[in-house]
Design an enzyme around this catalytic site. Structure first.
Site, PDB file in Angstrom:
ATOM      1  N   GLU A 119       0.832  -1.183   0.000  1.00 41.66           N
ATOM      2  CA  GLU A 119       0.000   0.000   0.000  1.00 41.66           C
ATOM      3  C   GLU A 119       0.875   1.243   0.000  1.00 41.66           C
ATOM      4  O   GLU A 119       2.005   1.225   0.473  1.00 41.66           O
ATOM      5  CB  GLU A 119      -0.911  -0.012   1.226  1.00 41.66           C
ATOM      6  CG  GLU A 119      -1.984  -1.067   1.071  1.00 41.66           C
ATOM      7  CD  GLU A 119      -2.826  -1.238   2.310  1.00 41.66           C
ATOM      8  OE1 GLU A 119      -4.030  -1.394   2.155  1.00 41.66           O
ATOM      9  OE2 GLU A 119      -2.277  -1.214   3.419  1.00 41.66           O
ATOM     10  N   CYS A 132       4.059   8.374   0.971  1.00 45.44           N
ATOM     11  CA  CYS A 132       4.633   7.384   1.874  1.00 45.44           C
ATOM     12  C   CYS A 132       4.712   6.056   1.137  1.00 45.44           C
ATOM     13  O   CYS A 132       3.688   5.508   0.720  1.00 45.44           O
ATOM     14  CB  CYS A 132       3.731   7.282   3.108  1.00 45.44           C
ATOM     15  SG  CYS A 132       4.253   6.020   4.266  1.00 45.44           S
ATOM     16  N   CYS A 139       7.269  -7.098   7.154  1.00 43.15           N
ATOM     17  CA  CYS A 139       8.482  -6.640   7.846  1.00 43.15           C
ATOM     18  C   CYS A 139       8.964  -7.787   8.719  1.00 43.15           C
ATOM     19  O   CYS A 139       8.156  -8.462   9.345  1.00 43.15           O
ATOM     20  CB  CYS A 139       8.157  -5.417   8.708  1.00 43.15           C
ATOM     21  SG  CYS A 139       9.600  -4.660   9.481  1.00 43.15           S
ATOM     22  N   CYS A 143       7.656  -4.901  15.830  1.00 38.77           N
ATOM     23  CA  CYS A 143       7.311  -3.855  16.791  1.00 38.77           C
ATOM     24  C   CYS A 143       5.870  -4.100  17.253  1.00 38.77           C
ATOM     25  O   CYS A 143       4.986  -4.328  16.421  1.00 38.77           O
ATOM     26  CB  CYS A 143       7.464  -2.487  16.151  1.00 38.77           C
ATOM     27  SG  CYS A 143       9.139  -2.224  15.533  1.00 38.77           S
ATOM     28  N   CYS A 146       2.786  -2.045  15.856  1.00 38.22           N
ATOM     29  CA  CYS A 146       2.716  -1.816  14.407  1.00 38.22           C
ATOM     30  C   CYS A 146       1.988  -2.955  13.718  1.00 38.22           C
ATOM     31  O   CYS A 146       2.320  -4.121  13.910  1.00 38.22           O
ATOM     32  CB  CYS A 146       4.131  -1.685  13.838  1.00 38.22           C
ATOM     33  SG  CYS A 146       4.142  -1.568  12.042  1.00 38.22           S
ATOM     34  N   GLY A 202       7.769  -2.138   5.943  1.00 38.58           N
ATOM     35  CA  GLY A 202       9.124  -2.651   5.836  1.00 38.58           C
ATOM     36  C   GLY A 202      10.180  -1.785   6.484  1.00 38.58           C
ATOM     37  O   GLY A 202       9.958  -0.624   6.812  1.00 38.58           O
ATOM     38  N   GLU A 203      11.348  -2.407   6.672  1.00 39.82           N
ATOM     39  CA  GLU A 203      12.497  -1.718   7.255  1.00 39.82           C
ATOM     40  C   GLU A 203      13.477  -1.418   6.119  1.00 39.82           C
ATOM     41  O   GLU A 203      14.148  -2.324   5.615  1.00 39.82           O
ATOM     42  CB  GLU A 203      13.124  -2.623   8.337  1.00 39.82           C
ATOM     43  CG  GLU A 203      14.475  -2.159   8.849  1.00 39.82           C
ATOM     44  CD  GLU A 203      14.517  -0.686   9.248  1.00 39.82           C
ATOM     45  OE1 GLU A 203      13.733  -0.260  10.113  1.00 39.82           O
ATOM     46  OE2 GLU A 203      15.335   0.058   8.677  1.00 39.82           O
ATOM     47  N   SER A 234      13.009   6.266   7.111  1.00 36.66           N
ATOM     48  CA  SER A 234      12.707   6.006   8.516  1.00 36.66           C
ATOM     49  C   SER A 234      13.179   4.611   8.899  1.00 36.66           C
ATOM     50  O   SER A 234      12.888   3.638   8.208  1.00 36.66           O
ATOM     51  CB  SER A 234      11.193   6.117   8.749  1.00 36.66           C
ATOM     52  OG  SER A 234      10.867   5.730  10.068  1.00 36.66           O
ATOM     53  N   SER A 256      12.694   5.739  14.539  1.00 34.33           N
ATOM     54  CA  SER A 256      11.503   5.367  15.301  1.00 34.33           C
ATOM     55  C   SER A 256      11.949   5.082  16.728  1.00 34.33           C
ATOM     56  O   SER A 256      12.365   3.973  17.046  1.00 34.33           O
ATOM     57  CB  SER A 256      10.866   4.125  14.695  1.00 34.33           C
ATOM     58  OG  SER A 256      10.367   4.435  13.416  1.00 34.33           O
ATOM     59  N   LEU A 257      11.878   6.100  17.574  1.00 34.63           N
ATOM     60  CA  LEU A 257      12.424   5.952  18.936  1.00 34.63           C
ATOM     61  C   LEU A 257      11.375   5.344  19.877  1.00 34.63           C
ATOM     62  O   LEU A 257      11.576   4.267  20.424  1.00 34.63           O
ATOM     63  CB  LEU A 257      12.915   7.307  19.436  1.00 34.63           C
ATOM     64  CG  LEU A 257      13.740   7.262  20.719  1.00 34.63           C
ATOM     65  CD1 LEU A 257      15.012   6.450  20.541  1.00 34.63           C
ATOM     66  CD2 LEU A 257      14.077   8.673  21.203  1.00 34.63           C
ATOM     67  N   HIS A 258      10.314   6.046  20.108  1.00 34.79           N
ATOM     68  CA  HIS A 258       9.115   5.545  20.811  1.00 34.79           C
ATOM     69  C   HIS A 258       9.272   5.221  22.294  1.00 34.79           C
ATOM     70  O   HIS A 258       8.275   5.037  22.993  1.00 34.79           O
ATOM     71  CB  HIS A 258       8.500   4.321  20.128  1.00 34.79           C
ATOM     72  CG  HIS A 258       8.263   4.482  18.666  1.00 34.79           C
ATOM     73  ND1 HIS A 258       7.693   5.597  18.124  1.00 34.79           N
ATOM     74  CD2 HIS A 258       8.548   3.669  17.606  1.00 34.79           C
ATOM     75  CE1 HIS A 258       7.604   5.453  16.802  1.00 34.79           C
ATOM     76  NE2 HIS A 258       8.130   4.306  16.469  1.00 34.79           N
ATOM     77  N   ASN A 333      -2.224   4.994  16.020  1.00 35.98           N
ATOM     78  CA  ASN A 333      -3.356   4.619  15.173  1.00 35.98           C
ATOM     79  C   ASN A 333      -3.736   3.183  15.466  1.00 35.98           C
ATOM     80  O   ASN A 333      -2.942   2.276  15.218  1.00 35.98           O
ATOM     81  CB  ASN A 333      -2.986   4.764  13.695  1.00 35.98           C
ATOM     82  CG  ASN A 333      -2.840   6.214  13.311  1.00 35.98           C
ATOM     83  OD1 ASN A 333      -3.726   7.022  13.545  1.00 35.98           O
ATOM     84  ND2 ASN A 333      -1.689   6.561  12.745  1.00 35.98           N
ATOM     85  N   CYS A 376      -0.350   5.966   9.685  1.00 39.62           N
ATOM     86  CA  CYS A 376       0.848   5.214  10.040  1.00 39.62           C
ATOM     87  C   CYS A 376       0.492   3.921  10.743  1.00 39.62           C
ATOM     88  O   CYS A 376      -0.303   3.922  11.668  1.00 39.62           O
ATOM     89  CB  CYS A 376       1.693   5.963  11.065  1.00 39.62           C
ATOM     90  SG  CYS A 376       2.331   7.492  10.564  1.00 39.62           S
TER      91      CYS A 376
END
Ligand code: SAH
Ligand code: SF4
Length: 396
Positions: A119, A132, A139, A143, A146, A202-203, A234, A256-258, A333, A376
């Protein structure tokens, strides 16, 4: 209200089953010149012809060899027999009430004939339009907040498939230069799509070479010509690849710290167990090209009761001291089956106030396109729903 613009039913698919012809998208200029040897272009002409074809592919956005009018008909025919141009097919295109667009794309058949889907989301804002895009199908990382991370099936996208996403978006926005020139009210700057973020599925640093090749093409001045300063990669924190990304890919970087302690971040981004916060931030401090003019973005998803206290906010600004940084607070989200909730709005504002006071402009990213599951971390579910619908339509 959402509008479904397209379904595969009324969009001519570009791929013929078992078509052995390789795509030209994603090749470097040198590879493109080499490919021309296969259709008998003499060595002396190859560079020149490759330059012409490059212009048609990436500057004009043509989808057929027959449109390449400064190339002799005979050569165009040989090109068509031997290669395809090859963008992903559009399965659906949806437009959200806020103008966000989401495409479900079907990729070319892989060696086993399977056609994967990804997508892609376009987010228009007053002064920019951000696309995006994805770098992998699914992936390999997991996480916990996600949705993409729950999708097992993974393969890397090819360079052509990554560039192809940008090209499909330009088709959909009708913003190839000759289309813009014909417009009564063209967008200022001549394009709608001004920024690209590698924040879909994906990474990207686990598909380094293809991402690198694709970003080289997207930023090439004789084609799509999007400056690398307007492209953001990212990563969830693949520390050993970060310096190389700065040197070899050269785009802007987002992390992506979080979480602000290893204990919390281990739970959210399990890769943290391998590359803990301290190592990650050291890599950021040394990121080639980072400066006050080119800040690193730190993404921070706001999860209720998990990482959203004032102490977290204070720890966050302390951790980032000395790094040219921007902070992007992302309201979580939700997706079906998740254990997390988005922080309350008051909590997010309190968190943002602390971060602002420490000198960081920290825009809270407004969720866009939630009505079409385009925000996201929501990517994935729609493709499964569509598949279910298609199965129903097909009678099974
Ligand atoms: N794999 C890369 C890029 C894709 S994810 C990475 O992790 O950075 C893009 C961004 O969306 C990341 O910051 C990710 O943490 C965030 N994200 C993932 N799921 C989310 C969700 N459910 N709500 C909000 N943001 C999410
Ligand atoms: Fe993969 Fe990024 Fe999702 Fe983590 S947040 S599972 S790295 S796509």
């Amino acid at each position: 209200m959402t509008t479904l613009l397209n379904t595969l039913g009324n969009e001519a698919p570009r791929y013929i089953p078992n078509d052995p012809r390789p795509t030209l998208l994603g090749l470097t200029r040198v590879e493109l010149a080499e490919a021309l040897a296969r259709v008998g272009v003499p060595e002396k002409q190859r560079r020149m012809r490759a330059g012409q074809i490059w212009h048609w592919l990436y500057h004009r956005g043509v989808t057929e060899f027959s449109a390449m009018t400064n190339i002799a008909r005979e050569l165009r025919e040989r090109l068509d027999e031997t290669f395809i141009i090859g963008r992903p097919d559009i399965v659906t295109e949806q437009v959200s009430s806020d103008g966000t667009r989401k495409w479900l794309l079907r990729l070319a058949p892989d060696e086993r004939g399977a056609r994967q889907e990804v997508e892609m989301v376009y987010i228009p804002e007053e002064d920019r339009g951000t696309l995006c895009i994805s770098s992998q199908v699914g992936c390999t990382l997991t996480c916990s907040f996600c949705h993409t991370g729950t999708q097992k099936l993974v393969r890397n996208l090819t360079a052509g498939e990554i560039v192809g996403q940008v090209m499909v978006a330009r088709d959909g926005l009708k913003e190839w230069p000759q289309q813009i020139e014909a417009m009564a009210n063209p967008p200022s700057g001549g394009r709608y799509l001004t920024n690209v973020v590698l924040m879909g599925m994906g990474e990207p640093l686990y598909n380094f070479d293809n991402v690198k090749a694709a970003m080289e093409i997207v930023s090439d001045g004789e084609g799509i010509s999007l400056s690398k300063r307007r492209i953001t990669l990212s990563t969830s924190g693949v520390v050993p690849e970060i310096a190389r990304a700065g040197e070899e890919i050269g785009t802007m970087l987002a992390i992506s710290l979080h979480g602000t302690t290893d204990e919390i971040r281990n739970r959210l981004v399990p890769l943290n167990k391998k590359y803990p916060i301290r190592e990650l931030l050291d890599a950021c401090r040394n990121y080639p090209g980072a400066s006050n003019a080119r800040r690193i973005t730190f993404e921070y998803v706001m999860l209720k009761g998990v990482n959203d206290t004032p102490e977290d906010a204070r720890r966050l600004v302390k951790l980032l001291a000395g790094i040219p940084a921007k902070i992007n607070l992302i309201p979580f989200n939700p997706w079906p089956g998740t254990q997390y909730e988005c922080s309350d709005w008051d909590t997010i504002e309190r968190f943002a106030a602390i971060v602002n006071k420490a000198g960081y402009a920290s825009p809270v990213r407004t969720p866009r396109g939630r009505d079409i599951m385009a925000a996201c971390g929501q990517l994935k579910s729609e493709s499964q729903k569509v598949r279910a619908r298609e199965r129903l339509a097909a009678g099974g």
